[in-house]
Design a protein around this motif. Structure first.
Motif, PDB file in Angstrom:
ATOM      1  N   VAL A 249     -29.920  39.406  99.155  1.00 33.82           N
ATOM      2  CA  VAL A 249     -27.795  38.934  98.673  1.00 33.82           C
ATOM      3  C   VAL A 249     -27.237  40.060  99.088  1.00 33.82           C
ATOM      4  N   LEU A 250     -26.275  39.931 100.052  1.00 37.55           N
ATOM      5  CA  LEU A 250     -25.327  41.138  99.960  1.00 37.55           C
ATOM      6  C   LEU A 250     -24.208  40.269  98.934  1.00 37.55           C
ATOM      7  N   LEU A 251     -23.760  41.649  98.341  1.00 42.29           N
ATOM      8  CA  LEU A 251     -22.306  40.728  97.995  1.00 42.29           C
ATOM      9  C   LEU A 251     -20.811  41.649  98.677  1.00 42.29           C
ATOM     10  N   HIS A 252     -19.972  41.117  98.290  1.00 47.04           N
ATOM     11  CA  HIS A 252     -19.101  41.340  99.467  1.00 47.04           C
ATOM     12  C   HIS A 252     -17.920  41.356  98.429  1.00 47.04           C
ATOM     13  N   PRO A 253     -16.732  42.709  98.723  1.00 45.29           N
ATOM     14  CA  PRO A 253     -16.183  42.517  97.635  1.00 45.29           C
ATOM     15  C   PRO A 253     -14.633  42.183  98.253  1.00 45.29           C
ATOM     16  N   PRO A 254     -13.889  41.173  98.610  1.00 45.17           N
ATOM     17  CA  PRO A 254     -12.397  40.678  98.851  1.00 45.17           C
ATOM     18  C   PRO A 254     -11.939  41.910  99.401  1.00 45.17           C
ATOM     19  N   GLY A 255     -11.244  41.725 100.455  1.00 49.49           N
ATOM     20  CA  GLY A 255     -10.180  42.918 100.455  1.00 49.49           C
ATOM     21  C   GLY A 255     -10.810  43.888 101.246  1.00 49.49           C
ATOM     22  N   SER A 256     -12.542  44.568 101.830  1.00 46.74           N
ATOM     23  CA  SER A 256     -12.990  45.391 101.618  1.00 46.74           C
ATOM     24  C   SER A 256     -13.391  45.066 103.774  1.00 46.74           C
ATOM     25  N   GLY A 257     -12.880  44.934 104.291  1.00 48.54           N
ATOM     26  CA  GLY A 257     -12.538  44.389 105.645  1.00 48.54           C
ATOM     27  C   GLY A 257     -12.992  43.283 106.185  1.00 48.54           C
ATOM     28  N   ASP A 258     -11.510  43.185 106.784  1.00 47.99           N
ATOM     29  CA  ASP A 258     -11.997  41.997 108.014  1.00 47.99           C
ATOM     30  C   ASP A 258     -13.002  41.387 108.683  1.00 47.99           C
ATOM     31  N   GLU A 259     -13.292  40.301 109.413  1.00 47.88           N
ATOM     32  CA  GLU A 259     -14.384  39.909 109.818  1.00 47.88           C
ATOM     33  C   GLU A 259     -14.970  40.769 110.923  1.00 47.88           C
ATOM     34  N   LEU A 260     -14.851  41.936 111.120  1.00 48.64           N
ATOM     35  CA  LEU A 260     -14.777  43.179 111.704  1.00 48.64           C
ATOM     36  C   LEU A 260     -16.325  43.286 111.289  1.00 48.64           C
ATOM     37  N   GLN A 261     -15.698  43.768 110.416  1.00 45.20           N
ATOM     38  CA  GLN A 261     -17.515  44.580 108.684  1.00 45.20           C
ATOM     39  C   GLN A 261     -17.725  43.655 109.230  1.00 45.20           C
ATOM     40  N   GLY A 262     -17.999  42.481 109.650  1.00 44.22           N
ATOM     41  CA  GLY A 262     -19.314  41.094 109.419  1.00 44.22           C
ATOM     42  C   GLY A 262     -20.000  41.258 110.727  1.00 44.22           C
ATOM     43  N   ILE A 263     -19.605  42.076 112.137  1.00 36.44           N
ATOM     44  CA  ILE A 263     -19.668  42.262 113.065  1.00 36.44           C
ATOM     45  C   ILE A 263     -21.100  42.793 113.459  1.00 36.44           C
ATOM     46  N   LYS A 264     -20.925  44.381 112.340  1.00 35.75           N
ATOM     47  CA  LYS A 264     -21.417  45.509 112.539  1.00 35.75           C
ATOM     48  C   LYS A 264     -23.165  45.645 112.306  1.00 35.75           C
ATOM     49  N   ARG A 265     -23.567  45.591 112.883  1.00 34.94           N
ATOM     50  CA  ARG A 265     -24.924  45.420 112.906  1.00 34.94           C
ATOM     51  C   ARG A 265     -25.751  46.142 111.580  1.00 34.94           C
ATOM     52  N   GLY A 266     -26.256  45.896 111.328  1.00 35.49           N
ATOM     53  CA  GLY A 266     -27.199  47.124 109.691  1.00 35.49           C
ATOM     54  C   GLY A 266     -27.372  45.459 108.510  1.00 35.49           C
ATOM     55  N   VAL A 267     -27.126  46.260 107.681  1.00 35.95           N
ATOM     56  CA  VAL A 267     -27.520  45.069 106.438  1.00 35.95           C
ATOM     57  C   VAL A 267     -26.561  44.116 106.848  1.00 35.95           C
ATOM     58  N   MET A 268     -25.202  43.327 107.253  1.00 38.14           N
ATOM     59  CA  MET A 268     -24.853  42.626 106.882  1.00 38.14           C
ATOM     60  C   MET A 268     -25.906  41.485 107.706  1.00 38.14           C
ATOM     61  N   GLU A 269     -26.499  41.465 108.876  1.00 39.33           N
ATOM     62  CA  GLU A 269     -27.277  41.207 109.683  1.00 39.33           C
ATOM     63  C   GLU A 269     -28.943  40.610 108.923  1.00 39.33           C
ATOM     64  N   MET A 270     -29.242  41.032 107.900  1.00 34.21           N
ATOM     65  CA  MET A 270     -30.271  41.557 107.011  1.00 34.21           C
ATOM     66  C   MET A 270     -29.748  39.922 105.890  1.00 34.21           C
ATOM     67  N   ALA A 271     -28.394  39.867 105.565  1.00 31.73           N
ATOM     68  CA  ALA A 271     -28.990  39.088 104.617  1.00 31.73           C
ATOM     69  C   ALA A 271     -29.220  37.635 105.124  1.00 31.73           C
ATOM     70  N   ASP A 272     -29.826  37.007 103.514  1.00 30.78           N
ATOM     71  CA  ASP A 272     -29.697  35.642 103.026  1.00 30.78           C
ATOM     72  C   ASP A 272     -28.607  34.986 103.755  1.00 30.78           C
ATOM     73  N   VAL A 273     -27.959  35.253 102.002  1.00 26.42           N
ATOM     74  CA  VAL A 273     -26.862  34.663 101.070  1.00 26.42           C
ATOM     75  C   VAL A 273     -25.689  35.947 101.142  1.00 26.42           C
ATOM     76  N   VAL A 274     -24.154  35.231 101.729  1.00 29.63           N
ATOM     77  CA  VAL A 274     -23.693  36.610 101.135  1.00 29.63           C
ATOM     78  C   VAL A 274     -22.368  35.987 100.169  1.00 29.63           C
ATOM     79  N   LEU A 275     -22.728  36.592  98.478  1.00 29.35           N
ATOM     80  CA  LEU A 275     -21.397  36.156  97.922  1.00 29.35           C
ATOM     81  C   LEU A 275     -20.591  37.108  98.013  1.00 29.35           C
ATOM     82  N   VAL A 276     -19.229  36.082  98.240  1.00 30.58           N
ATOM     83  CA  VAL A 276     -18.228  36.842  98.657  1.00 30.58           C
ATOM     84  C   VAL A 276     -17.921  37.081  96.823  1.00 30.58           C
TER      85      VAL A 276
END
Length: 367
Positions: A201-228
């Motif tokens: 589970v990846l926690l993502h705070p609001p205002g920490s980057g737009d969708e380009l932040q989500g495109i980065k390879r790494g922890v984002m592609e490992m997440a099964d659930v993303v909680l904003v």
């Protein structure tokens, strides 16, 4: 007169010394044996669990064999039916707040036993850690159905510490139903934690980057659930935008599982009254329901047992790497350490790679 006064002052001291000398000598209780620790841990004794974790985290050479015997005695690593969850995210994302809310929900409302293994970053200069997770989880840390154990990262990468695998095995042997691993939370590099849990589970705070932040390879592609997180108050609008942006970004990633597509939802722990009614889909209960959906989908697809086998395989390779590194460091210390070959490197007469090959050859000949 002076002599008499001195005698009066010395008499009580002499009497107290005689009393001290005649008093029975009290010895400290002996350290519990491995068998006693195993018995207490399997019986659900929290003190035995704490001492067992301290033993396996010890770097003293004499404790390593005892730790190995203890892990075998309690059957660490076998599938007890627990649910392993990793909670990751950058600093300030609200990991401790979410774990506090989730842990209290699971213990108070559902009746599950929850173990939280929190990893705190260590100072690169002093090696110290604050270990303040219990302070940030005031209710859960005193909950009799929960067990919160902070550990220093000691400079290790991957979001976890060396003995996280083993600690998971110990708390499961102690009868805990849900094991939550809170990673260091430094950003895109916490991939080791994903290899030892069922759900990431990846926690993502609001205002920490737009969708380009989500495109980065790494922890984002490992997440099964993303909680904003923090979908309430003045951040509610920004959080809802972040949910939409991340959902679009995750469409560019190849799904990690064939039975599950990563989900992005908002979450709040602060909403009350009418606001809570409006945010029902963003509650801690809704987040737990989503996690349970993943667990059930994994079991229905037959991937659950295969995933546990992969975790054991990763644990074995992890222990091999750590053990080989320890023995190599002891070998180098006996041979004079790295400083012995530094003059040749400085002069340019040899390369670091050639030196390493020679060191490894010498180490292998002594095995």
């Amino acid at each position: 007169f002076v002599v008499m006064q001195s005698m009066r002052m010395l008499l009580p001291r002499a009497a107290s010394c005689r009393a001290l000398a005649s008093a029975p000598i009290r010895c400290f209780a002996p350290k519990p044996t491995v068998d006693a620790l195993a018995t207490g841990l399997l019986a659900g004794q929290r003190a035995a669990l704490s001492k067992a974790i301290t033993l396996i985290e010890s770097s003293h050479p004499s404790h390593r064999r005892d730790a190995a015997r203890l892990l075998s005695a309690v059957g660490a690593g076998r599938d007890t039916g627990s649910f392993r969850i990793a909670i990751s995210g950058p600093p300030g994302a609200g990991k401790s707040s979410f774990i506090e809310a989730l842990g209290n929900l699971l213990t108070d409302d559902i009746g599950l036993r929850v173990a939280v293994l929190a990893v705190d970053p260590s100072s690169a200069r002093t090696g110290g850690s604050i270990l303040g997770d219990k302070t940030r989880m005031p209710r859960l840390s005193v909950n009799p159905m929960a067990f919160v154990r902070p550990s220093p990262s000691r400079g290790e990468s991957g979001g976890i510490v060396r003995h996280t695998f083993e600690t998971i095995g110990l708390v499961e042997a102690g009868g805990f139903d849900v094991v939550i691993v809170e990673t260091v939370g430094v950003g895109q590099g916490e991939l080791d934690a994903e290899g030892m849990v069922d759900l990431f589970v990846l926690l993502h705070p609001p205002g920490s980057g737009d969708e380009l932040q989500g495109i980065k390879r790494g922890v984002m592609e490992m997440a099964d659930v993303v909680l904003v997180t923090k979908c309430d108050g003045h951040l509610q609008k920004a959080a809802r935008h972040a949910v939409s942006d991340l959902r679009r970004a995750l469409q560019l990633h190849r799904p990690k599982h064939n039975f599950w597509k990563p989900k992005v939802v908002g979450h709040t722990t602060q909403a009350t009254g009418e606001e809570m009614a409006d945010n029902k889909g963003e509650s801690t209960q809704a987040a737990w329901d989503l996690m349970r959906q993943f667990q059930q989908a994994s079991k229905d697809s037959g991937s659950w047992s295969a995933r546990r086998r992969q975790q054991l395989h990763a644990w074995l390779l992890h222990e091999l790497r750590c053990g080989a590194t320890d023995r190599l460091e002891r070998h180098l210390a006996r041979e004079g350490g790295v400083e012995a070959v530094m003059p040749k490197l400085v002069d340019g007469t040899t390369s670091p790679r050639e030196v390493v090959e020679e060191m490894l050859d010498g180490f292998c000949r002594q095995i």
